[in-house]
Scaffold this motif. Structure first.
Motif, PDB file in Angstrom:
ATOM      1  N   ARG A 153       0.835  -1.209   0.000  1.00 43.83           N
ATOM      2  CA  ARG A 153       0.000   0.000   0.000  1.00 43.83           C
ATOM      3  C   ARG A 153       0.871   1.262   0.000  1.00 43.83           C
ATOM      4  N   LYS A 154       1.936   1.258   0.808  1.00 40.98           N
ATOM      5  CA  LYS A 154       2.815   2.429   0.873  1.00 40.98           C
ATOM      6  C   LYS A 154       3.420   2.736  -0.490  1.00 40.98           C
ATOM      7  N   TRP A 155       4.033   1.724  -1.119  1.00 37.83           N
ATOM      8  CA  TRP A 155       4.671   1.954  -2.408  1.00 37.83           C
ATOM      9  C   TRP A 155       3.635   2.266  -3.483  1.00 37.83           C
ATOM     10  N   GLY A 156       2.510   1.551  -3.460  1.00 36.39           N
ATOM     11  CA  GLY A 156       1.485   1.789  -4.471  1.00 36.39           C
ATOM     12  C   GLY A 156       0.898   3.184  -4.385  1.00 36.39           C
ATOM     13  N   HIS A 170      -2.393   1.654 -10.041  1.00 35.11           N
ATOM     14  CA  HIS A 170      -3.678   1.413  -9.384  1.00 35.11           C
ATOM     15  C   HIS A 170      -3.934  -0.086  -9.215  1.00 35.11           C
ATOM     16  N   ALA A 171      -3.494  -0.886 -10.197  1.00 33.56           N
ATOM     17  CA  ALA A 171      -3.690  -2.333 -10.101  1.00 33.56           C
ATOM     18  C   ALA A 171      -2.894  -2.919  -8.944  1.00 33.56           C
ATOM     19  N   ALA A 172      -1.644  -2.457  -8.776  1.00 36.82           N
ATOM     20  CA  ALA A 172      -0.846  -2.924  -7.645  1.00 36.82           C
ATOM     21  C   ALA A 172      -1.485  -2.517  -6.323  1.00 36.82           C
ATOM     22  N   LEU A 173      -2.027  -1.311  -6.287  1.00 36.42           N
ATOM     23  CA  LEU A 173      -2.676  -0.820  -5.080  1.00 36.42           C
ATOM     24  C   LEU A 173      -3.948  -1.610  -4.792  1.00 36.42           C
ATOM     25  N   LEU A 174      -4.667  -1.989  -5.830  1.00 38.05           N
ATOM     26  CA  LEU A 174      -5.858  -2.827  -5.658  1.00 38.05           C
ATOM     27  C   LEU A 174      -5.504  -4.139  -4.977  1.00 38.05           C
ATOM     28  N   ASP A 175      -4.417  -4.776  -5.419  1.00 40.46           N
ATOM     29  CA  ASP A 175      -3.995  -6.034  -4.796  1.00 40.46           C
ATOM     30  C   ASP A 175      -3.643  -5.836  -3.331  1.00 40.46           C
ATOM     31  N   ALA A 176      -3.013  -4.699  -3.025  1.00 37.12           N
ATOM     32  CA  ALA A 176      -2.651  -4.414  -1.633  1.00 37.12           C
ATOM     33  C   ALA A 176      -3.899  -4.237  -0.781  1.00 37.12           C
ATOM     34  N   TYR A 177      -4.867  -3.483  -1.270  1.00 36.49           N
ATOM     35  CA  TYR A 177      -6.096  -3.267  -0.505  1.00 36.49           C
ATOM     36  C   TYR A 177      -6.848  -4.575  -0.273  1.00 36.49           C
ATOM     37  N   ARG A 178      -6.832  -5.455  -1.257  1.00 37.13           N
ATOM     38  CA  ARG A 178      -7.476  -6.767  -1.061  1.00 37.13           C
ATOM     39  C   ARG A 178      -6.800  -7.533   0.062  1.00 37.13           C
ATOM     40  N   GLY A 187     -12.716  -0.789  -3.694  1.00 40.37           N
ATOM     41  CA  GLY A 187     -13.698  -0.190  -4.590  1.00 40.37           C
ATOM     42  C   GLY A 187     -13.124   0.993  -5.362  1.00 40.37           C
ATOM     43  N   ARG A 188     -12.382   1.856  -4.663  1.00 35.39           N
ATOM     44  CA  ARG A 188     -11.781   3.017  -5.344  1.00 35.39           C
ATOM     45  C   ARG A 188     -10.763   2.575  -6.392  1.00 35.39           C
ATOM     46  N   ALA A 189      -9.909   1.624  -6.009  1.00 29.91           N
ATOM     47  CA  ALA A 189      -8.864   1.184  -6.931  1.00 29.91           C
ATOM     48  C   ALA A 189      -9.455   0.474  -8.146  1.00 29.91           C
ATOM     49  N   LEU A 190     -10.466  -0.339  -7.940  1.00 34.32           N
ATOM     50  CA  LEU A 190     -11.082  -1.036  -9.072  1.00 34.32           C
ATOM     51  C   LEU A 190     -11.726  -0.034 -10.029  1.00 34.32           C
ATOM     52  N   ALA A 191     -12.385   0.988  -9.488  1.00 33.20           N
ATOM     53  CA  ALA A 191     -12.987   2.003 -10.356  1.00 33.20           C
ATOM     54  C   ALA A 191     -11.924   2.690 -11.202  1.00 33.20           C
ATOM     55  N   LYS A 192     -10.767   2.998 -10.617  1.00 33.41           N
ATOM     56  CA  LYS A 192      -9.684   3.625 -11.362  1.00 33.41           C
ATOM     57  C   LYS A 192      -9.146   2.698 -12.444  1.00 33.41           C
ATOM     58  N   VAL A 193      -8.925   1.437 -12.074  1.00 38.39           N
ATOM     59  CA  VAL A 193      -8.394   0.469 -13.035  1.00 38.39           C
ATOM     60  C   VAL A 193      -9.330   0.329 -14.222  1.00 38.39           C
ATOM     61  N   ARG A 205      -9.135  -8.867 -12.605  1.00 40.36           N
ATOM     62  CA  ARG A 205      -9.207  -8.203 -11.307  1.00 40.36           C
ATOM     63  C   ARG A 205     -10.648  -7.946 -10.886  1.00 40.36           C
ATOM     64  N   SER A 206     -11.489  -7.574 -11.833  1.00 40.47           N
ATOM     65  CA  SER A 206     -12.896  -7.382 -11.507  1.00 40.47           C
ATOM     66  C   SER A 206     -13.498  -8.675 -10.979  1.00 40.47           C
ATOM     67  N   GLY A 207     -13.188  -9.791 -11.639  1.00 42.30           N
ATOM     68  CA  GLY A 207     -13.704 -11.078 -11.193  1.00 42.30           C
ATOM     69  C   GLY A 207     -13.246 -11.432  -9.794  1.00 42.30           C
ATOM     70  N   ALA A 208     -11.979 -11.119  -9.482  1.00 45.01           N
ATOM     71  CA  ALA A 208     -11.461 -11.411  -8.145  1.00 45.01           C
ATOM     72  C   ALA A 208     -12.196 -10.590  -7.089  1.00 45.01           C
ATOM     73  N   VAL A 209     -12.441  -9.326  -7.381  1.00 39.69           N
ATOM     74  CA  VAL A 209     -13.148  -8.472  -6.424  1.00 39.69           C
ATOM     75  C   VAL A 209     -14.590  -8.939  -6.252  1.00 39.69           C
ATOM     76  N   TYR A 210     -15.250  -9.277  -7.348  1.00 34.47           N
ATOM     77  CA  TYR A 210     -16.635  -9.761  -7.252  1.00 34.47           C
ATOM     78  C   TYR A 210     -16.707 -11.041  -6.425  1.00 34.47           C
ATOM     79  N   ARG A 211     -15.732 -11.903  -6.611  1.00 32.95           N
ATOM     80  CA  ARG A 211     -15.695 -13.132  -5.822  1.00 32.95           C
ATOM     81  C   ARG A 211     -15.546 -12.811  -4.343  1.00 32.95           C
ATOM     82  N   ASP A 212     -14.656 -11.871  -4.010  1.00 38.47           N
ATOM     83  CA  ASP A 212     -14.471 -11.483  -2.616  1.00 38.47           C
ATOM     84  C   ASP A 212     -15.761 -10.959  -2.004  1.00 38.47           C
ATOM     85  N   ARG A 213     -16.586 -10.312  -2.821  1.00 39.11           N
ATOM     86  CA  ARG A 213     -17.840  -9.745  -2.331  1.00 39.11           C
ATOM     87  C   ARG A 213     -18.979 -10.764  -2.297  1.00 39.11           C
ATOM     88  N   GLY A 214     -18.721 -11.979  -2.785  1.00 39.41           N
ATOM     89  CA  GLY A 214     -19.768 -12.990  -2.826  1.00 39.41           C
ATOM     90  C   GLY A 214     -20.639 -12.927  -4.054  1.00 39.41           C
TER      91      GLY A 214
END
Length: 490
Positions: A153-156, A170-178, A187-193, A205-214
């Motif tokens: 998160r710091k580096w991203g 933003h993609a690297a930061l998305l992985d960190a937030y997950r 949510g913010r990082a995915l919108a940017k990506v 990445r969208s699929g991974a986030v959707y999976r995390d959300r159920g």
């Protein structure tokens, strides 16, 4: 460490100007299934990569946010090492090389590549300390690979501040937030990506986030689209593997197996699909095939999580010495990973909670949860607390994981077993049944335990709870009038 010491040997062969430009332009970004994203200026949203040789193909693949083929990645590393012997002041090539080392470490589970990656990326940063988005994003990816999501998160965030329109940052930061369990940040990082780029890498990445959300249907649609848009076999394999994982999680091992086989046909080096295939084969009774798949996965990438899964399969087959050997391998792999800066505390904590010292598991997982408050870490800590005799405290963490995380048979099982231990039998029946409904094969040890627990609970008593169903003919009790709050209550 000097460039010559880091790389070894003398200068390599000269490369063509076109290939050199393509390689120097490639800079790494986020980590998904070992894909290294490259920070190229966005001339168009979906520009086609140039036709190049193996090193150029690797650079183009990672530039599009796709996994590079292993042979091409090897050539890319060799080309950049040779170039840097002759040109040690090339900050872009140091960033490319560092990111390629990260990718290599992920694909082989050889954590020895991570210190090399860090040295290369920090050399790039020293060579050009101002506005070096490439090196910052590479360091974010390295931290993600090491499961150091705070560092990622710091580096991203530094990379995003310098280059807010570079989608790979933003993609690297998305992985960190997950990894941190930061739903708002995700949510913010995915919108940017999604705003900055389209194509297979974004849909993965969208699929991974959707999976995390159920949101399984949305996840499956995104990943299926990603497979159709994939431009290389390695990228298509990554998508198919994730579609298979969704099928496994919803309790469809046959469908999962088809996707794992398709992924391995596209990329035989995709070891996660091989381990997942072993898990699915075991669930349909093909035990010998399952053991072969697990052994092959461990031979390609001796990851501690694979050793844990294989050990539990051996244990379910009453092969205790073989299980113990895998558990010993798990400990050794965690130790070796630690030498390369890899944080495998969650895997080790899960193992200790189930097969070792539950108290030690609580200590490890408490520290890990403070660092990374993901739903997976919350569930692991809750189960460890239960196993150490602190079931009430454990239930709070597991309930949080169920609320914030994906729809997981393991989470539901943990919740049901803790509720059973606390005497909450109705809730225990409901959640143990839910675990088996989500995936009847979710674990070779815990799925049978869920069946046994339900059998021990028996059927619920007739008539329902007394506080809900009054005896027939009994008057309905009146509810008390609500009292007005005191003016001085604040």
């Amino acid at each position: 460490m000097t460039a010559g010491t880091a790389l070894g040997g003398g200068p390599g062969p000269r490369r063509s100007p076109a290939l050199r430009r393509a390689l120097v332009a490639a800079v790494a970004g986020g980590v998904v299934l070992g894909g290294v994203l490259v920070l190229l200026p966005d001339r168009s949203r979906d520009s086609a990569p140039p036709a190049l040789g193996p090193a150029g193909r690797a650079a183009a693949a990672v530039g599009a946010g796709a996994p590079a083929a292993m042979p091409d990645l090897t050539v890319l590393i060799g080309a950049r090492e040779a170039h840097l012997r002759a040109h040690p002041g090339d900050d872009q090539s140091w960033a490319v090389l560092g990111s390629a080392y990260v990718e290599r470490g992920l694909r082989t589970a050889d954590s020895a590549y991570y210190p090399k990656a860090e040295n290369a990326l920090r050399t790039s940063l020293r060579t050009r300390p101002e506005r070096n988005v490439a090196a910052l994003t590479g360091l974010a990816n390295l931290a993600n690979a090491r499961h150091d999501f705070r560092g990622a998160r710091k580096w991203g965030e530094q990379a995003v501040r310098l280059a807010p329109r570079r989608w790979a940052a933003h993609a690297a930061l998305l992985d960190a937030y997950r990894g941190l369990g930061d739903a708002k940040g995700v949510g913010r990082a995915l919108a940017k990506v999604r705003k900055l780029r389209s194509g297979a890498a974004v849909r993965i990445r969208s699929g991974a986030v959707y999976r995390d959300r159920g949101w399984r249907e949305d996840a499956a649609a995104a990943l299926t689209d990603a497979a159709a848009l994939a431009e290389t076999p390695a990228e298509r394999a990554a998508c198919l593997y994730r579609v298979g994982e969704l099928a496994w999680e919803r309790g469809e091992p046959g469908d999962a197996l088809r996707h794992y086989d398709a992924a391995l046909a596209a990329d035989p080096d995709l070891h996660p699909a091989l381990a997942a295939k072993g898990r699915a084969l075991a669930s349909v009774g093909r035990t010998s095939d399952a053991l072969r798949a697990y052994r092959a996965a461990l031979a390609r990438r001796p990851a501690p999580e694979y050793a844990l899964e294989l050990g539990e399969l051996y244990e379910s087959l009453k092969l205790r010495p073989a299980a113990t050997a895998q558990y010993d391998l798990l400990r050794e792999r965690v130790r070796q990973g630690g030498l390369g800066g890899v944080n495998d505390e969650r895997v080790l904590g899960v193992f200790e909670a189930e097969h070792g010292d539950a108290g030690a598991a609580v200590r490890r997982l408490t520290a890990e949860f403070k660092r990374h408050a993901s739903p997976e870490n919350a569930d692991a800590l809750g189960w460890a607390l239960h196993r150490s005799g602190e079931s009430k405290a454990g239930l709070k963490h597991v309930e949080s994981a169920v609320k914030k995380g994906p729809r997981s048979a393991l989470f539901a099982y943990h919740r049901g077993e803790i509720e059973r231990a606390l005497g909450r039998y109705g809730a225990a029946r409901r959640h143990l049944t839910e675990a088996l409904r989500i995936n009847p094969h979710f674990s070779p040890l815990r799925a049978p335990a869920a069946h046994a627990a339900l059998k021990s609970l028996g059927d619920p008593p007739e008539g329902g709870p007394a506080q809900v169903y009054a005896p027939r003919g009994a008057p309905i009790p009146k509810l008390p009038r609500p009292t007005k709050p005191s003016r001085q209550s604040d």
